[in-house]
Design a protein around this motif. Structure first.
Motif, PDB file in Angstrom:
ATOM      1  N   ARG A  95      -1.795   9.862   5.841  1.00 48.80           N
ATOM      2  CA  ARG A  95      -2.767  10.859   6.399  1.00 48.80           C
ATOM      3  C   ARG A  95      -3.763  10.834   5.661  1.00 48.80           C
ATOM      4  O   ARG A  95      -3.710  10.875   4.477  1.00 48.80           O
ATOM      5  CB  ARG A  95      -2.154  12.142   7.301  1.00 48.80           C
ATOM      6  N   ARG A  96      -4.953  11.343   6.291  1.00 47.26           N
ATOM      7  CA  ARG A  96      -6.044  11.673   5.321  1.00 47.26           C
ATOM      8  C   ARG A  96      -6.024  13.180   5.280  1.00 47.26           C
ATOM      9  O   ARG A  96      -6.083  13.801   6.494  1.00 47.26           O
ATOM     10  CB  ARG A  96      -7.380  11.205   6.107  1.00 47.26           C
ATOM     11  N   VAL A  97      -6.360  13.633   3.949  1.00 51.14           N
ATOM     12  CA  VAL A  97      -6.421  15.095   3.868  1.00 51.14           C
ATOM     13  C   VAL A  97      -7.685  15.501   3.106  1.00 51.14           C
ATOM     14  O   VAL A  97      -8.284  14.805   2.273  1.00 51.14           O
ATOM     15  CB  VAL A  97      -5.198  15.684   3.176  1.00 51.14           C
ATOM     16  N   PRO A  98      -8.239  16.572   3.451  1.00 51.02           N
ATOM     17  CA  PRO A  98      -9.484  16.919   2.433  1.00 51.02           C
ATOM     18  C   PRO A  98      -9.408  17.077   0.920  1.00 51.02           C
ATOM     19  O   PRO A  98      -8.129  17.477   0.598  1.00 51.02           O
ATOM     20  CB  PRO A  98      -9.861  18.281   2.982  1.00 51.02           C
ATOM     21  N   ASN A  99     -10.278  16.680   0.118  1.00 52.23           N
ATOM     22  CA  ASN A  99     -10.243  16.820  -1.132  1.00 52.23           C
ATOM     23  C   ASN A  99     -10.813  18.154  -1.604  1.00 52.23           C
ATOM     24  O   ASN A  99     -11.947  18.378  -1.105  1.00 52.23           O
ATOM     25  CB  ASN A  99     -11.153  15.587  -1.836  1.00 52.23           C
ATOM     26  N   PRO A 100     -10.117  18.997  -2.078  1.00 56.31           N
ATOM     27  CA  PRO A 100     -10.508  20.310  -2.464  1.00 56.31           C
ATOM     28  C   PRO A 100     -11.620  20.485  -3.465  1.00 56.31           C
ATOM     29  O   PRO A 100     -12.205  21.295  -3.503  1.00 56.31           O
ATOM     30  CB  PRO A 100      -9.211  20.785  -3.187  1.00 56.31           C
ATOM     31  N   LEU A 116       0.640   9.939   1.576  1.00 56.18           N
ATOM     32  CA  LEU A 116       2.117   9.376   2.235  1.00 56.18           C
ATOM     33  C   LEU A 116       2.829  10.315   2.973  1.00 56.18           C
ATOM     34  O   LEU A 116       2.957  11.708   2.530  1.00 56.18           O
ATOM     35  CB  LEU A 116       2.880   8.834   1.074  1.00 56.18           C
ATOM     36  N   THR A 117       3.086  10.147   4.158  1.00 57.62           N
ATOM     37  CA  THR A 117       3.754  11.117   4.965  1.00 57.62           C
ATOM     38  C   THR A 117       5.221  10.878   4.706  1.00 57.62           C
ATOM     39  O   THR A 117       5.587  10.102   4.225  1.00 57.62           O
ATOM     40  CB  THR A 117       3.287  10.804   6.485  1.00 57.62           C
ATOM     41  N   GLY A 134       3.243   9.410  -7.476  1.00 55.99           N
ATOM     42  CA  GLY A 134       4.079  10.548  -7.680  1.00 55.99           C
ATOM     43  C   GLY A 134       3.645  11.563  -6.547  1.00 55.99           C
ATOM     44  O   GLY A 134       2.644  11.631  -6.080  1.00 55.99           O
ATOM     45  N   PRO A 135       4.452  12.702  -6.482  1.00 54.19           N
ATOM     46  CA  PRO A 135       4.119  13.852  -5.561  1.00 54.19           C
ATOM     47  C   PRO A 135       2.716  14.490  -6.047  1.00 54.19           C
ATOM     48  O   PRO A 135       2.550  14.733  -7.039  1.00 54.19           O
ATOM     49  CB  PRO A 135       5.284  14.751  -5.799  1.00 54.19           C
ATOM     50  N   PRO A 136       2.294  14.896  -4.826  1.00 54.32           N
ATOM     51  CA  PRO A 136       2.498  14.655  -3.505  1.00 54.32           C
ATOM     52  C   PRO A 136       2.057  13.392  -2.708  1.00 54.32           C
ATOM     53  O   PRO A 136       1.764  13.324  -1.632  1.00 54.32           O
ATOM     54  CB  PRO A 136       1.687  15.806  -3.027  1.00 54.32           C
ATOM     55  N   HIS A 137       2.147  12.160  -3.552  1.00 57.70           N
ATOM     56  CA  HIS A 137       1.879  11.018  -3.065  1.00 57.70           C
ATOM     57  C   HIS A 137       0.652  10.729  -2.436  1.00 57.70           C
ATOM     58  O   HIS A 137       0.289  10.474  -1.263  1.00 57.70           O
ATOM     59  CB  HIS A 137       3.061  10.461  -2.234  1.00 57.70           C
ATOM     60  N   ARG A 138      -0.645  11.421  -3.059  1.00 58.38           N
ATOM     61  CA  ARG A 138      -1.998  11.535  -2.665  1.00 58.38           C
ATOM     62  C   ARG A 138      -3.099  11.266  -3.625  1.00 58.38           C
ATOM     63  O   ARG A 138      -2.736  11.316  -4.673  1.00 58.38           O
ATOM     64  CB  ARG A 138      -2.134  13.078  -2.353  1.00 58.38           C
ATOM     65  N   ILE A 139      -3.896  10.316  -3.104  1.00 51.41           N
ATOM     66  CA  ILE A 139      -4.935   9.791  -3.910  1.00 51.41           C
ATOM     67  C   ILE A 139      -6.365   9.574  -3.190  1.00 51.41           C
ATOM     68  O   ILE A 139      -6.129   9.326  -1.987  1.00 51.41           O
ATOM     69  CB  ILE A 139      -4.385   8.460  -4.532  1.00 51.41           C
ATOM     70  N   ALA A 140      -7.299   9.500  -4.124  1.00 56.91           N
ATOM     71  CA  ALA A 140      -8.777   8.761  -3.331  1.00 56.91           C
ATOM     72  C   ALA A 140      -8.607   7.499  -2.954  1.00 56.91           C
ATOM     73  O   ALA A 140      -7.903   6.866  -3.746  1.00 56.91           O
ATOM     74  CB  ALA A 140      -9.749   9.256  -4.224  1.00 56.91           C
ATOM     75  N   LEU A 163       0.855  -1.108   0.034  1.00 54.13           N
ATOM     76  CA  LEU A 163      -0.101  -0.094  -0.055  1.00 54.13           C
ATOM     77  C   LEU A 163       1.073   1.309  -0.103  1.00 54.13           C
ATOM     78  O   LEU A 163       0.597   2.032  -0.745  1.00 54.13           O
ATOM     79  CB  LEU A 163      -0.927  -0.139   1.423  1.00 54.13           C
ATOM     80  N   LEU A 164       1.991   1.265   0.721  1.00 59.07           N
ATOM     81  CA  LEU A 164       2.848   2.413   0.970  1.00 59.07           C
ATOM     82  C   LEU A 164       3.447   2.514  -0.504  1.00 59.07           C
ATOM     83  O   LEU A 164       3.695   3.775  -1.030  1.00 59.07           O
ATOM     84  CB  LEU A 164       3.895   2.180   2.029  1.00 59.07           C
ATOM     85  N   ASP A 165       3.766   1.415  -1.112  1.00 58.93           N
ATOM     86  CA  ASP A 165       4.536   1.417  -2.365  1.00 58.93           C
ATOM     87  C   ASP A 165       3.582   2.144  -3.620  1.00 58.93           C
ATOM     88  O   ASP A 165       3.872   2.722  -4.209  1.00 58.93           O
ATOM     89  CB  ASP A 165       4.987   0.080  -2.846  1.00 58.93           C
ATOM     90  N   ALA A 166       2.270   1.710  -3.562  1.00 56.91           N
ATOM     91  CA  ALA A 166       1.222   2.268  -4.408  1.00 56.91           C
ATOM     92  C   ALA A 166       1.212   3.605  -4.290  1.00 56.91           C
ATOM     93  O   ALA A 166       1.061   4.380  -5.369  1.00 56.91           O
ATOM     94  CB  ALA A 166       0.012   1.576  -4.201  1.00 56.91           C
TER      95      ALA A 166
END
Length: 268
Positions: free
Chosen positions: A191-196, A206-207, A156-162, A148-151
Protein backbone atom coordinates in the motif's frame (compact mmCIF):
# COMPACT_ATOMS: atom_id res chain seq x y z
CA UNK A 1 33.34 -51.61 -34.03
CA UNK A 2 30.54 -51.72 -31.43
CA UNK A 3 32.74 -53.66 -29.01
CA UNK A 4 35.58 -51.14 -29.41
CA UNK A 5 33.17 -48.26 -28.90
CA UNK A 6 31.72 -49.83 -25.75
CA UNK A 7 35.20 -50.46 -24.31
CA UNK A 8 36.26 -46.89 -25.06
CA UNK A 9 33.12 -45.36 -23.52
CA UNK A 10 33.58 -47.51 -20.41
CA UNK A 11 37.21 -46.35 -20.17
CA UNK A 12 36.14 -42.71 -20.54
CA UNK A 13 33.51 -43.11 -17.81
CA UNK A 14 36.29 -43.87 -15.32
CA UNK A 15 39.24 -41.80 -16.59
CA UNK A 16 37.53 -38.99 -18.55
CA UNK A 17 40.29 -39.19 -21.17
CA UNK A 18 40.72 -40.78 -24.57
CA UNK A 19 43.88 -42.94 -24.64
CA UNK A 20 46.71 -42.43 -27.10
CA UNK A 21 46.84 -44.65 -30.16
CA UNK A 22 49.12 -47.06 -28.30
CA UNK A 23 46.74 -47.01 -25.37
CA UNK A 24 43.79 -47.74 -27.65
CA UNK A 25 45.65 -50.68 -29.11
CA UNK A 26 46.10 -52.09 -25.61
CA UNK A 27 42.49 -51.30 -24.67
CA UNK A 28 41.17 -53.11 -27.75
CA UNK A 29 43.80 -55.89 -27.56
CA UNK A 30 45.14 -55.04 -31.02
CA UNK A 31 48.58 -56.12 -32.13
CA UNK A 32 49.64 -52.70 -33.48
CA UNK A 33 48.90 -48.99 -33.42
CA UNK A 34 48.08 -49.11 -37.13
CA UNK A 35 45.20 -51.47 -36.45
CA UNK A 36 43.94 -49.12 -33.75
CA UNK A 37 44.34 -46.18 -36.15
CA UNK A 38 42.07 -47.82 -38.70
CA UNK A 39 39.45 -48.41 -36.03
CA UNK A 40 39.76 -44.78 -34.93
CA UNK A 41 39.09 -43.64 -38.50
CA UNK A 42 35.87 -45.67 -38.47
CA UNK A 43 34.80 -44.19 -35.14
CA UNK A 44 35.52 -40.69 -36.42
CA UNK A 45 33.40 -41.40 -39.47
CA UNK A 46 30.57 -42.50 -37.17
CA UNK A 47 30.84 -39.32 -35.10
CA UNK A 48 32.00 -41.18 -31.99
CA UNK A 49 35.44 -39.56 -31.97
CA UNK A 50 37.00 -36.44 -33.45
CA UNK A 51 40.37 -34.71 -33.54
CA UNK A 52 40.74 -31.62 -31.33
CA UNK A 53 42.70 -28.53 -32.34
CA UNK A 54 45.84 -29.87 -30.60
CA UNK A 55 45.52 -33.19 -32.50
CA UNK A 56 44.19 -35.15 -29.56
CA UNK A 57 41.31 -37.54 -29.81
CA UNK A 58 38.15 -36.26 -28.13
CA UNK A 59 34.55 -37.46 -27.75
CA UNK A 60 32.41 -36.71 -30.80
CA UNK A 61 28.70 -35.86 -30.95
CA UNK A 62 27.74 -39.56 -31.02
CA UNK A 63 29.93 -40.46 -28.04
CA UNK A 64 27.91 -41.73 -25.07
CA UNK A 65 29.04 -40.08 -21.82
CA UNK A 66 28.48 -42.79 -19.23
CA UNK A 67 28.41 -42.29 -15.44
CA UNK A 68 31.49 -43.30 -13.48
CA UNK A 69 30.79 -46.84 -12.20
CA UNK A 70 32.98 -46.15 -9.15
CA UNK A 71 30.67 -43.33 -8.10
CA UNK A 72 27.67 -45.61 -8.49
CA UNK A 73 29.34 -48.31 -6.44
CA UNK A 74 30.02 -45.86 -3.62
CA UNK A 75 26.40 -44.80 -3.36
CA UNK A 76 24.60 -45.80 -0.13
CA UNK A 77 22.10 -48.63 -0.06
CA UNK A 78 18.88 -47.36 -1.61
CA UNK A 79 16.68 -50.17 -0.34
CA UNK A 80 15.49 -47.56 2.16
CA UNK A 81 14.73 -44.39 0.19
CA UNK A 82 16.54 -41.21 1.17
CA UNK A 83 13.68 -38.77 1.65
CA UNK A 84 16.11 -35.86 1.84
CA UNK A 85 17.19 -36.13 -1.81
CA UNK A 86 14.82 -35.72 -4.79
CA UNK A 87 14.60 -38.51 -7.33
CA UNK A 88 15.84 -36.90 -10.54
CA UNK A 89 15.10 -39.94 -12.66
CA UNK A 90 17.37 -41.26 -15.45
CA UNK A 91 19.92 -38.70 -16.58
CA UNK A 92 20.65 -38.10 -20.25
CA UNK A 93 24.24 -37.61 -21.41
CA UNK A 94 25.30 -34.00 -21.02
CA UNK A 95 25.09 -32.35 -24.47
CA UNK A 96 27.64 -29.80 -23.33
CA UNK A 97 30.33 -32.49 -23.49
CA UNK A 98 29.67 -32.96 -27.19
CA UNK A 99 29.65 -29.20 -27.68
CA UNK A 100 33.01 -28.89 -25.95
CA UNK A 101 34.47 -31.53 -28.22
CA UNK A 102 33.16 -29.72 -31.28
CA UNK A 103 34.46 -26.34 -30.08
CA UNK A 104 37.87 -27.89 -29.43
CA UNK A 105 38.29 -28.68 -33.12
CA UNK A 106 38.36 -25.04 -34.23
CA UNK A 107 38.32 -22.65 -31.28
CA UNK A 108 41.12 -21.22 -29.17
CA UNK A 109 41.56 -23.40 -26.02
CA UNK A 110 40.98 -20.30 -23.86
CA UNK A 111 37.59 -19.81 -25.51
CA UNK A 112 36.70 -23.48 -25.07
CA UNK A 113 37.29 -23.15 -21.33
CA UNK A 114 35.33 -19.91 -21.22
CA UNK A 115 32.41 -21.24 -23.25
CA UNK A 116 32.18 -24.36 -21.09
CA UNK A 117 31.59 -22.31 -17.93
CA UNK A 118 29.52 -19.51 -19.46
CA UNK A 119 27.18 -21.87 -21.28
CA UNK A 120 26.59 -23.95 -18.17
CA UNK A 121 25.87 -20.83 -16.10
CA UNK A 122 23.39 -19.57 -18.69
CA UNK A 123 21.61 -22.92 -18.84
CA UNK A 124 21.41 -23.05 -15.04
CA UNK A 125 20.15 -19.47 -14.78
CA UNK A 126 17.43 -20.02 -17.40
CA UNK A 127 16.29 -23.23 -15.72
CA UNK A 128 16.17 -21.56 -12.31
CA UNK A 129 14.30 -18.55 -13.69
CA UNK A 130 11.74 -20.83 -15.34
CA UNK A 131 11.09 -22.64 -12.05
CA UNK A 132 10.93 -19.36 -10.12
CA UNK A 133 8.33 -18.08 -12.57
CA UNK A 134 6.26 -21.24 -12.13
CA UNK A 135 6.49 -20.98 -8.34
CA UNK A 136 5.41 -17.31 -8.32
CA UNK A 137 2.53 -18.07 -10.69
CA UNK A 138 0.94 -20.31 -8.04
CA UNK A 139 0.23 -17.10 -6.10
CA UNK A 140 -0.80 -15.15 -9.20
CA UNK A 141 2.53 -13.30 -9.28
CA UNK A 142 5.57 -13.00 -11.50
CA UNK A 143 9.13 -13.62 -10.35
CA UNK A 144 9.68 -9.85 -10.54
CA UNK A 145 6.74 -9.28 -8.21
CA UNK A 146 8.31 -11.64 -5.68
CA UNK A 147 11.64 -9.81 -5.91
CA UNK A 148 9.88 -6.54 -5.12
CA UNK A 149 8.06 -8.03 -2.11
CA UNK A 150 11.34 -9.54 -0.91
CA UNK A 151 13.11 -6.18 -1.23
CA UNK A 152 10.43 -4.53 0.91
CA UNK A 153 10.68 -7.30 3.49
CA UNK A 154 14.46 -6.92 3.76
CA UNK A 155 14.10 -3.21 4.52
CA UNK A 156 12.93 -4.34 7.96
CA UNK A 157 9.91 -3.28 10.03
CA UNK A 158 7.69 -1.51 9.20
CA UNK A 159 8.76 -2.71 5.71
CA UNK A 160 8.26 0.75 4.26
CA UNK A 161 10.39 2.78 1.87
CA UNK A 162 10.24 5.53 -0.75
CA UNK A 163 9.80 4.12 -4.27
CA UNK A 164 12.92 5.93 -5.50
CA UNK A 165 15.04 4.20 -2.83
CA UNK A 166 13.59 0.75 -3.46
CA UNK A 167 15.96 -0.03 -6.34
CA UNK A 168 18.92 -0.07 -3.94
CA UNK A 169 17.48 -3.14 -2.23
CA UNK A 170 17.11 -5.26 -5.35
CA UNK A 171 19.62 -8.08 -5.63
CA UNK A 172 19.24 -7.91 -9.42
CA UNK A 173 17.94 -5.41 -11.92
CA UNK A 174 14.16 -5.07 -12.09
CA UNK A 175 12.50 -3.02 -14.81
CA UNK A 176 9.06 -1.44 -14.58
CA UNK A 177 9.04 -0.86 -10.82
CA UNK A 178 6.16 1.64 -11.01
CA UNK A 179 3.92 -0.80 -12.88
CA UNK A 180 4.73 -3.57 -10.42
CA UNK A 181 3.89 -1.30 -7.50
CA UNK A 182 0.50 -0.53 -9.06
CA UNK A 183 -0.13 -4.22 -9.68
CA UNK A 184 0.85 -5.35 -6.17
CA UNK A 185 -1.19 -2.54 -4.61
CA UNK A 186 -4.24 -3.69 -6.57
CA UNK A 187 -3.67 -7.21 -5.21
CA UNK A 188 -3.49 -5.85 -1.65
CA UNK A 189 0.11 -6.94 -1.08
CA UNK A 190 1.49 -3.42 -0.69
CA UNK A 191 0.00 0.00 0.00
CA UNK A 192 1.00 3.61 -0.43
CA UNK A 193 1.24 5.63 2.79
CA UNK A 194 2.05 9.33 3.35
CA UNK A 195 5.64 10.33 4.00
CA UNK A 196 5.56 12.23 7.33
CA UNK A 197 8.65 14.23 6.32
CA UNK A 198 7.32 15.23 2.91
CA UNK A 199 3.64 15.98 2.37
CA UNK A 200 3.97 15.45 -1.36
CA UNK A 201 5.84 12.20 -0.96
CA UNK A 202 4.63 8.64 -0.44
CA UNK A 203 6.08 5.48 0.96
CA UNK A 204 5.23 1.99 -0.26
CA UNK A 205 4.67 -0.51 2.50
CA UNK A 206 4.36 -4.28 2.66
CA UNK A 207 0.93 -5.32 3.94
CA UNK A 208 0.07 -8.29 6.12
CA UNK A 209 -1.26 -10.04 3.02
CA UNK A 210 2.04 -9.33 1.26
CA UNK A 211 4.04 -10.80 4.14
CA UNK A 212 1.80 -13.87 4.16
CA UNK A 213 2.18 -14.59 0.45
CA UNK A 214 5.95 -14.10 0.71
CA UNK A 215 6.08 -16.49 3.69
CA UNK A 216 4.23 -19.16 1.68
CA UNK A 217 6.64 -18.80 -1.23
CA UNK A 218 9.65 -19.02 1.10
CA UNK A 219 8.20 -22.16 2.68
CA UNK A 220 7.81 -23.71 -0.78
CA UNK A 221 11.45 -22.87 -1.55
CA UNK A 222 12.60 -25.26 1.18
CA UNK A 223 11.52 -28.16 -1.04
CA UNK A 224 12.45 -26.59 -4.39
CA UNK A 225 15.54 -28.14 -6.09
CA UNK A 226 16.14 -24.96 -8.11
CA UNK A 227 16.59 -23.09 -4.80
CA UNK A 228 18.16 -25.59 -2.38
CA UNK A 229 20.63 -27.26 -4.78
CA UNK A 230 23.61 -25.56 -3.02
CA UNK A 231 22.87 -27.72 0.05
CA UNK A 232 24.06 -30.72 -1.97
CA UNK A 233 27.54 -29.19 -2.21
CA UNK A 234 30.28 -29.87 0.28
CA UNK A 235 31.55 -26.94 2.35
CA UNK A 236 34.64 -26.76 0.15
CA UNK A 237 32.58 -26.81 -3.06
CA UNK A 238 30.18 -24.19 -1.71
CA UNK A 239 32.87 -21.73 -0.66
CA UNK A 240 34.84 -22.31 -3.88
CA UNK A 241 31.71 -21.58 -5.93
CA UNK A 242 30.88 -18.40 -4.00
CA UNK A 243 34.46 -17.16 -4.35
CA UNK A 244 34.60 -18.00 -8.06
CA UNK A 245 31.26 -16.34 -8.85
CA UNK A 246 32.24 -13.25 -6.85
CA UNK A 247 35.46 -12.91 -8.83
CA UNK A 248 33.64 -13.49 -12.11
CA UNK A 249 31.00 -10.88 -11.30
CA UNK A 250 33.68 -8.33 -10.38
CA UNK A 251 35.66 -8.96 -13.58
CA UNK A 252 32.60 -8.62 -15.80
CA UNK A 253 31.44 -5.49 -13.95
CA UNK A 254 34.89 -3.94 -14.27
CA UNK A 255 34.95 -4.62 -18.00
CA UNK A 256 31.50 -3.03 -18.33
CA UNK A 257 32.63 0.09 -16.46
CA UNK A 258 35.73 0.33 -18.64
CA UNK A 259 33.58 0.13 -21.77
CA UNK A 260 31.32 2.90 -20.43
CA UNK A 261 34.31 5.10 -19.64
CA UNK A 262 35.73 4.63 -23.13
CA UNK A 263 32.34 5.41 -24.71
CA UNK A 264 31.95 8.58 -22.61
CA UNK A 265 35.46 9.69 -23.49
CA UNK A 266 34.80 9.18 -27.20
CA UNK A 267 31.58 11.18 -26.98
CA UNK A 268 33.36 14.15 -25.42
Amino acid sequence: MDACRAALEAHYAVHRTIPSMAGLARLWDYASKSSASRRVDQLIGAGVLLWSADRRLAPGPAFRILPDPRAQASQPDTSQPDLGQPDLGPQDPDPLQAALAAWATDYDPVLVRSYSVTTRLLRLARSMERHMTQSAAKEGLTSGDVLLLDALYRVGPPHRIAPTALKHYFLMSLAGVAKRVDRLEALGFIRRVPNPDDRRGLFIELTEAGRSVLARLVADDRAAPHIVWPTALSEQQYHAMIESLTIAEALVAEAHENDRSISMAEET
